[in-house]
Motif scaffolding. Structure first.
Motif, PDB file in Angstrom:
ATOM      1  N   LYS A  47       0.827  -1.203   0.000  1.00 15.26           N
ATOM      2  CA  LYS A  47       0.000   0.000   0.000  1.00 15.26           C
ATOM      3  C   LYS A  47       0.860   1.251   0.000  1.00 15.26           C
ATOM      4  N   ARG A  48       1.937   1.220   0.826  1.00 14.91           N
ATOM      5  CA  ARG A  48       2.814   2.391   0.891  1.00 14.91           C
ATOM      6  C   ARG A  48       3.496   2.638  -0.449  1.00 14.91           C
ATOM      7  N   SER A  49       3.935   1.572  -1.096  1.00 14.55           N
ATOM      8  CA  SER A  49       4.577   1.712  -2.404  1.00 14.55           C
ATOM      9  C   SER A  49       3.586   2.229  -3.452  1.00 14.55           C
ATOM     10  N   SER A  50       2.360   1.741  -3.398  1.00 16.32           N
ATOM     11  CA  SER A  50       1.346   2.183  -4.355  1.00 16.32           C
ATOM     12  C   SER A  50       1.015   3.655  -4.151  1.00 16.32           C
ATOM     13  N   LEU A  51       0.964   4.079  -2.878  1.00 13.02           N
ATOM     14  CA  LEU A  51       0.682   5.479  -2.588  1.00 13.02           C
ATOM     15  C   LEU A  51       1.781   6.384  -3.127  1.00 13.02           C
ATOM     16  N   GLN A  52       3.024   5.973  -2.991  1.00 15.03           N
ATOM     17  CA  GLN A  52       4.135   6.767  -3.518  1.00 15.03           C
ATOM     18  C   GLN A  52       4.059   6.866  -5.041  1.00 15.03           C
ATOM     19  N   GLU A  53       3.702   5.786  -5.685  1.00 17.92           N
ATOM     20  CA  GLU A  53       3.558   5.822  -7.135  1.00 17.92           C
ATOM     21  C   GLU A  53       2.426   6.757  -7.546  1.00 17.92           C
ATOM     22  N   ALA A  54       1.328   6.755  -6.786  1.00 16.58           N
ATOM     23  CA  ALA A  54       0.203   7.637  -7.097  1.00 16.58           C
ATOM     24  C   ALA A  54       0.602   9.097  -6.957  1.00 16.58           C
ATOM     25  N   GLN A  55       1.340   9.425  -5.903  1.00 17.20           N
ATOM     26  CA  GLN A  55       1.781  10.807  -5.703  1.00 17.20           C
ATOM     27  C   GLN A  55       2.719  11.244  -6.827  1.00 17.20           C
ATOM     28  N   THR A  56       3.612  10.367  -7.248  1.00 18.46           N
ATOM     29  CA  THR A  56       4.529  10.701  -8.337  1.00 18.46           C
ATOM     30  C   THR A  56       3.777  10.964  -9.636  1.00 18.46           C
ATOM     31  N   LEU A  57       2.783  10.121  -9.917  1.00 19.42           N
ATOM     32  CA  LEU A  57       1.995  10.285 -11.137  1.00 19.42           C
ATOM     33  C   LEU A  57       1.213  11.592 -11.118  1.00 19.42           C
ATOM     34  N   LEU A  58       0.643  11.949  -9.958  1.00 22.38           N
ATOM     35  CA  LEU A  58      -0.114  13.192  -9.846  1.00 22.38           C
ATOM     36  C   LEU A  58       0.786  14.405 -10.053  1.00 22.38           C
ATOM     37  N   LYS A  59       2.013  14.365  -9.504  1.00 19.08           N
ATOM     38  CA  LYS A  59       2.949  15.483  -9.687  1.00 19.08           C
ATOM     39  C   LYS A  59       3.321  15.655 -11.151  1.00 19.08           C
ATOM     40  N   LEU A  60       3.567  14.537 -11.843  1.00 21.19           N
ATOM     41  CA  LEU A  60       3.915  14.618 -13.260  1.00 21.19           C
ATOM     42  C   LEU A  60       2.750  15.167 -14.081  1.00 21.19           C
ATOM     43  N   SER A  61       1.532  14.750 -13.757  1.00 20.97           N
ATOM     44  CA  SER A  61       0.363  15.235 -14.479  1.00 20.97           C
ATOM     45  C   SER A  61       0.152  16.722 -14.246  1.00 20.97           C
ATOM     46  N   ALA A  62       0.341  17.191 -12.991  1.00 25.29           N
ATOM     47  CA  ALA A  62       0.181  18.612 -12.687  1.00 25.29           C
ATOM     48  C   ALA A  62       1.216  19.455 -13.414  1.00 25.29           C
ATOM     49  N   SER A  63       2.451  18.977 -13.471  1.00 22.12           N
ATOM     50  CA  SER A  63       3.498  19.726 -14.185  1.00 22.12           C
ATOM     51  C   SER A  63       3.188  19.812 -15.670  1.00 22.12           C
ATOM     52  N   ARG A  64       2.667  18.734 -16.245  1.00 25.19           N
ATOM     53  CA  ARG A  64       2.326  18.732 -17.670  1.00 25.19           C
ATOM     54  C   ARG A  64       1.190  19.708 -17.955  1.00 25.19           C
ATOM     55  N   VAL A  65       0.205  19.765 -17.053  1.00 24.66           N
ATOM     56  CA  VAL A  65      -0.906  20.697 -17.239  1.00 24.66           C
ATOM     57  C   VAL A  65      -0.422  22.138 -17.192  1.00 24.66           C
ATOM     58  N   LYS A  66       0.475  22.475 -16.249  1.00 22.56           N
ATOM     59  CA  LYS A  66       0.993  23.830 -16.145  1.00 22.56           C
ATOM     60  C   LYS A  66       1.752  24.237 -17.401  1.00 22.56           C
ATOM     61  N   ARG A  67       2.564  23.319 -17.944  1.00 25.18           N
ATOM     62  CA  ARG A  67       3.320  23.628 -19.158  1.00 25.18           C
ATOM     63  C   ARG A  67       2.391  23.897 -20.333  1.00 25.18           C
ATOM     64  N   GLU A  68       1.363  23.070 -20.480  1.00 22.55           N
ATOM     65  CA  GLU A  68       0.472  23.230 -21.624  1.00 22.55           C
ATOM     66  C   GLU A  68      -0.436  24.445 -21.460  1.00 22.55           C
ATOM     67  N   LEU A  69      -0.798  24.786 -20.212  1.00 15.84           N
ATOM     68  CA  LEU A  69      -1.566  26.008 -19.997  1.00 15.84           C
ATOM     69  C   LEU A  69      -0.746  27.235 -20.344  1.00 15.84           C
ATOM     70  N   GLY A  70       0.557  27.185 -20.065  1.00 12.19           N
ATOM     71  CA  GLY A  70       1.413  28.323 -20.398  1.00 12.19           C
ATOM     72  C   GLY A  70       1.500  28.571 -21.885  1.00 12.19           C
TER      73      GLY A  70
END
Length: 230
Positions: free
Chosen positions: A61-84
């Motif tokens: 569960k802990r490993s899965s949670l870390q993977e989820a957080q990493t994926l969310l950070k990458l998605s947020a960064s991609r959204v910011k770049r494309e909004l710019g």
């Protein structure tokens, strides 16, 4: 010109709508994939680690949670770049000569009466025949005057008025000089440059030392404007 500005705003809003729909679809697919991965890992039997110890369900569960957080950070960064890359268009303002009024003579200076031809954004406005800057930044300032005077040289100055503690002071930003033809006295004088301006700076176009200058008041011949650079 007004039609082109409206068309530009409409195109931007359409682009933004398509982008938001696309990003919502991508994020939904990412979450579904993440959910499937977590379910698969939770359903796997206990496996032996590198050091021989068994991996517990809490470790998974802990490993899965870390993977989820990493994926969310990458998605947020991609959204910011494309909004710019799909941000709002820059502000601009163009004035044309007011055909309902005659040029104003102030001593040896001629001042052209202006009217708004096209405008977009809130960073620039007009007040008392001047252009007023509402935001600090770099701007492209431009102007053109069609002279019809038989003088040897004709020209104008674009200057800024800056407020200080002791009052206001002027500064020449651009200067345009044009030699008039001998046979047919008609010639345009155009100039432009990138300048740094500050909030509440005011710009005006004046014709010095030519109190009786003959000027074309046509919109495509005489104009004065500014474009905010992003």
């Amino acid at each position: 010109m007004i039609y082109r500005a409206l068309l530009s705003i409409t195109a931007f809003m359409f682009c933004l709508s398509l982008f938001l729909v696309h990003r919502a679809t991508v994020l939904e697919n990412d979450f579904r994939k993440l959910q499937r991965d977590i379910i698969l890992q939770l359903n796997q039997p206990h496996s032996e680690g590198v050091d021989g110890s068994s991996k517990t369900r809490e470790d998974i569960k802990r490993s899965s949670l870390q993977e989820a957080q990493t994926l969310l950070k990458l998605s947020a960064s991609r959204v910011k770049r494309e909004l710019g890359s799909c941000r709002a268009p820059a502000s601009f303002l163009q004035l044309t000569a007011n055909t309902n009024r005659q040029p104003d003579i102030r001593g040896n200076i001629t001042v052209i009466p202006w009217t708004v031809s096209v405008q977009q954004g809130n960073a620039i406005s007009q007040k008392e025949n001047r252009i007023v800057v509402q935001e600090d930044g770099y701007y492209l300032v431009f102007g053109q005057v069609l002279f019809k005077s038989p003088n040897t040289l004709m020209g104008y100055i674009i200057r800024s008025w800056v407020s200080t503690r002791t009052g206001t002071k002027s500064k020449d930003l651009l200067c345009c000089l044009q030699e008039m033809p001998r046979d047919y006295p008609a010639n345009t004088c155009y100039t432009s440059d990138t300048v740094q301006l500050h909030q509440d700076d005011e710009l005006e176009l004046v014709i010095p030392d030519r109190p009786h200058a003959l000027i074309s008041m046509d919109a495509d011949s005489t104009f004065f404007g500014i474009l905010q650079l992003k």
